[in-house]
Design a protein around this motif. Structure first.
Motif, PDB file in Angstrom:
ATOM      1  N   SER A  24       0.858  -1.172   0.000  1.00  0.00           N
ATOM      2  CA  SER A  24       0.000   0.000   0.000  1.00  0.00           C
ATOM      3  C   SER A  24       0.900   1.229   0.000  1.00  0.00           C
ATOM      4  O   SER A  24       2.057   1.168   0.435  1.00  0.00           O
ATOM      5  CB  SER A  24      -0.906   0.005   1.235  1.00  0.00           C
ATOM      6  OG  SER A  24      -1.818  -1.070   1.185  1.00  0.00           O
ATOM      7  N   VAL A  25       0.383   2.342  -0.509  1.00  0.00           N
ATOM      8  CA  VAL A  25       1.171   3.567  -0.593  1.00  0.00           C
ATOM      9  C   VAL A  25       0.404   4.690   0.090  1.00  0.00           C
ATOM     10  O   VAL A  25      -0.751   4.971  -0.251  1.00  0.00           O
ATOM     11  CB  VAL A  25       1.472   3.939  -2.060  1.00  0.00           C
ATOM     12  CG1 VAL A  25       2.195   5.279  -2.128  1.00  0.00           C
ATOM     13  CG2 VAL A  25       2.318   2.861  -2.722  1.00  0.00           C
ATOM     14  N   TYR A  26       1.057   5.308   1.063  1.00  0.00           N
ATOM     15  CA  TYR A  26       0.493   6.458   1.768  1.00  0.00           C
ATOM     16  C   TYR A  26       1.295   7.693   1.400  1.00  0.00           C
ATOM     17  O   TYR A  26       2.511   7.743   1.615  1.00  0.00           O
ATOM     18  CB  TYR A  26       0.537   6.242   3.288  1.00  0.00           C
ATOM     19  CG  TYR A  26       0.334   7.512   4.092  1.00  0.00           C
ATOM     20  CD1 TYR A  26      -0.866   8.213   4.019  1.00  0.00           C
ATOM     21  CD2 TYR A  26       1.339   8.019   4.909  1.00  0.00           C
ATOM     22  CE1 TYR A  26      -1.063   9.379   4.742  1.00  0.00           C
ATOM     23  CE2 TYR A  26       1.150   9.182   5.643  1.00  0.00           C
ATOM     24  CZ  TYR A  26      -0.046   9.859   5.550  1.00  0.00           C
ATOM     25  OH  TYR A  26      -0.235  11.016   6.266  1.00  0.00           O
ATOM     26  N   LYS A  65      -3.351  -0.566  -2.171  1.00  0.00           N
ATOM     27  CA  LYS A  65      -4.254   0.501  -1.740  1.00  0.00           C
ATOM     28  C   LYS A  65      -3.469   1.805  -1.753  1.00  0.00           C
ATOM     29  O   LYS A  65      -2.280   1.819  -1.449  1.00  0.00           O
ATOM     30  CB  LYS A  65      -4.771   0.206  -0.330  1.00  0.00           C
ATOM     31  CG  LYS A  65      -5.608   1.310   0.314  1.00  0.00           C
ATOM     32  CD  LYS A  65      -5.988   0.879   1.738  1.00  0.00           C
ATOM     33  CE  LYS A  65      -6.658   1.984   2.501  1.00  0.00           C
ATOM     34  NZ  LYS A  65      -7.007   1.582   3.887  1.00  0.00           N
ATOM     35  N   THR A  66      -4.140   2.886  -2.126  1.00  0.00           N
ATOM     36  CA  THR A  66      -3.517   4.208  -2.122  1.00  0.00           C
ATOM     37  C   THR A  66      -4.246   5.098  -1.127  1.00  0.00           C
ATOM     38  O   THR A  66      -5.485   5.150  -1.127  1.00  0.00           O
ATOM     39  CB  THR A  66      -3.572   4.856  -3.514  1.00  0.00           C
ATOM     40  OG1 THR A  66      -2.949   3.987  -4.469  1.00  0.00           O
ATOM     41  CG2 THR A  66      -2.852   6.191  -3.524  1.00  0.00           C
ATOM     42  N   VAL A 100      -6.894   1.359  -8.494  1.00  0.00           N
ATOM     43  CA  VAL A 100      -6.460   0.931  -7.164  1.00  0.00           C
ATOM     44  C   VAL A 100      -7.453   1.431  -6.113  1.00  0.00           C
ATOM     45  O   VAL A 100      -7.889   2.582  -6.181  1.00  0.00           O
ATOM     46  CB  VAL A 100      -5.051   1.500  -6.867  1.00  0.00           C
ATOM     47  CG1 VAL A 100      -4.613   1.166  -5.444  1.00  0.00           C
ATOM     48  CG2 VAL A 100      -4.049   0.985  -7.877  1.00  0.00           C
ATOM     49  N   PRO A 101      -7.827   0.620  -5.132  1.00  0.00           N
ATOM     50  CA  PRO A 101      -8.670   1.120  -4.034  1.00  0.00           C
ATOM     51  C   PRO A 101      -8.010   2.341  -3.389  1.00  0.00           C
ATOM     52  O   PRO A 101      -6.813   2.311  -3.067  1.00  0.00           O
ATOM     53  CB  PRO A 101      -8.723  -0.063  -3.065  1.00  0.00           C
ATOM     54  CG  PRO A 101      -8.492  -1.264  -3.928  1.00  0.00           C
ATOM     55  CD  PRO A 101      -7.517  -0.816  -4.988  1.00  0.00           C
ATOM     56  N   VAL A 158      -7.810   4.679  10.227  1.00  0.00           N
ATOM     57  CA  VAL A 158      -8.326   4.863   8.871  1.00  0.00           C
ATOM     58  C   VAL A 158      -7.474   4.085   7.875  1.00  0.00           C
ATOM     59  O   VAL A 158      -7.994   3.445   6.957  1.00  0.00           O
ATOM     60  CB  VAL A 158      -8.367   6.361   8.511  1.00  0.00           C
ATOM     61  CG1 VAL A 158      -8.958   6.560   7.108  1.00  0.00           C
ATOM     62  CG2 VAL A 158      -9.180   7.140   9.537  1.00  0.00           C
ATOM     63  N   LEU A 159      -6.161   4.105   8.072  1.00  0.00           N
ATOM     64  CA  LEU A 159      -5.282   3.348   7.182  1.00  0.00           C
ATOM     65  C   LEU A 159      -5.582   1.854   7.249  1.00  0.00           C
ATOM     66  O   LEU A 159      -5.398   1.138   6.252  1.00  0.00           O
ATOM     67  CB  LEU A 159      -3.817   3.565   7.558  1.00  0.00           C
ATOM     68  CG  LEU A 159      -3.214   4.968   7.419  1.00  0.00           C
ATOM     69  CD1 LEU A 159      -1.726   4.922   7.743  1.00  0.00           C
ATOM     70  CD2 LEU A 159      -3.435   5.521   6.030  1.00  0.00           C
TER      71      LEU A 159
END
Length: 260
Positions: A92-94, A116-117, A208-209, A256-257
């Protein structure tokens, strides 16, 4: 703190990164004037590490990473891909602030590698008036950088994006100031990333979600951008994080993440 780890981007640029925690891989893409061992980033990473294996890296030109030139958005996305590959090939990428701009670009180009982004306070300009003001700020900063006055360029940029003058005056006393000052030339990269309105037409192609998050106390323009992005990205979730501003609490953000 772990020993220095490095990976290599597509153009040969060496990137330094750290790893914290265990769990699903999360690549943290920082915003302007940040590097992976800057105290707030370390604290964020430790908080996120309660649920994720967190990969923080120095974007090109920062900290222990090389500054492969010429700079481009595409090369910064290559850098994200290199870190994802170091994390095992999927993550996932934050992205925070200008890092959210890069995270969105990565989700468009690397959908097969991103689970997930998460975009927090994506720092695009929100209208023509802000774009004009931002271009004037960018010109000031570029002139100061060209003249070799990195301290003035850094302080001008931070005041221009809303940091209180009293805080910027105290920055030389902050741990990590020397490293922060050394990365002043990379402000030009972040100005290039955030100078335009959000790319809503491109955003419609995201598969991507995606979570689009904005702090309740963040500037109104960032709320406009968040609503526009959430409306354009298919099936995106829009979250307003109560009580938070642009400098978000990682502890408050973590639940939330963790949402699927």
């Amino acid at each position: 703190m772990t020993d220095l780890r490095t990976t290599t981007s597509r153009d040969g640029t060496r990137l330094a990164y750290d790893v914290h925690g265990s769990g699903p891989a999360l690549v943290y893409v920082t915003g302007a004037t940040c590097f992976r061992r800057f105290w707030p980033i370390v604290q964020d990473s430790k908080a996120f590490a309660k649920a994720f294996t967190v990969y923080t890296y120095d974007r090109r030109g920062r900290g222990d990473s090389d500054d492969g030139l010429p700079w481009s958005v595409e090369r910064e996305v290559d850098d994200i891909e290199a870190v994802i590959d170091a994390a095992g090939g999927t993550a996932s990428v934050y992205g925070h602030s200008s890092g959210a701009v890069l995270a969105l670009e990565a989700s468009l180009r690397l959908p097969h590698k991103i689970a997930k982004t998460v975009l927090y306070d994506a720092a695009y300009v929100h209208d023509a008036a802000e774009k004009a003001d931002y271009e004037r700020l960018a010109q000031q900063v570029r002139e100061l950088l060209a003249g070799g006055d990195d301290t003035a360029a850094l302080k001008t940029f931070l005041r221009g994006i809303g940091m209180p003058g009293a805080f910027t005056a105290l920055l030389p006393l902050v741990p990590g100031w020397r490293t922060m000052k050394a990365l002043a030339p990379t402000i030009a990269y972040d100005l290039a990333l955030t100078r335009d309105l959000p790319p809503l037409a491109k955003a419609q192609s995201v598969t991507v979600p995606t979570q689009v998050i904005v702090g309740q106390k963040s500037p109104p323009g960032l709320h406009v951008v968040a609503r526009q992005l959430a409306g354009a990205i298919p099936h995106a979730e829009l979250v307003e994080l109560a009580g938070q501003g642009h400098l978000v609490s990682a502890r408050r953000l973590l639940p939330v993440l963790c949402e699927s």
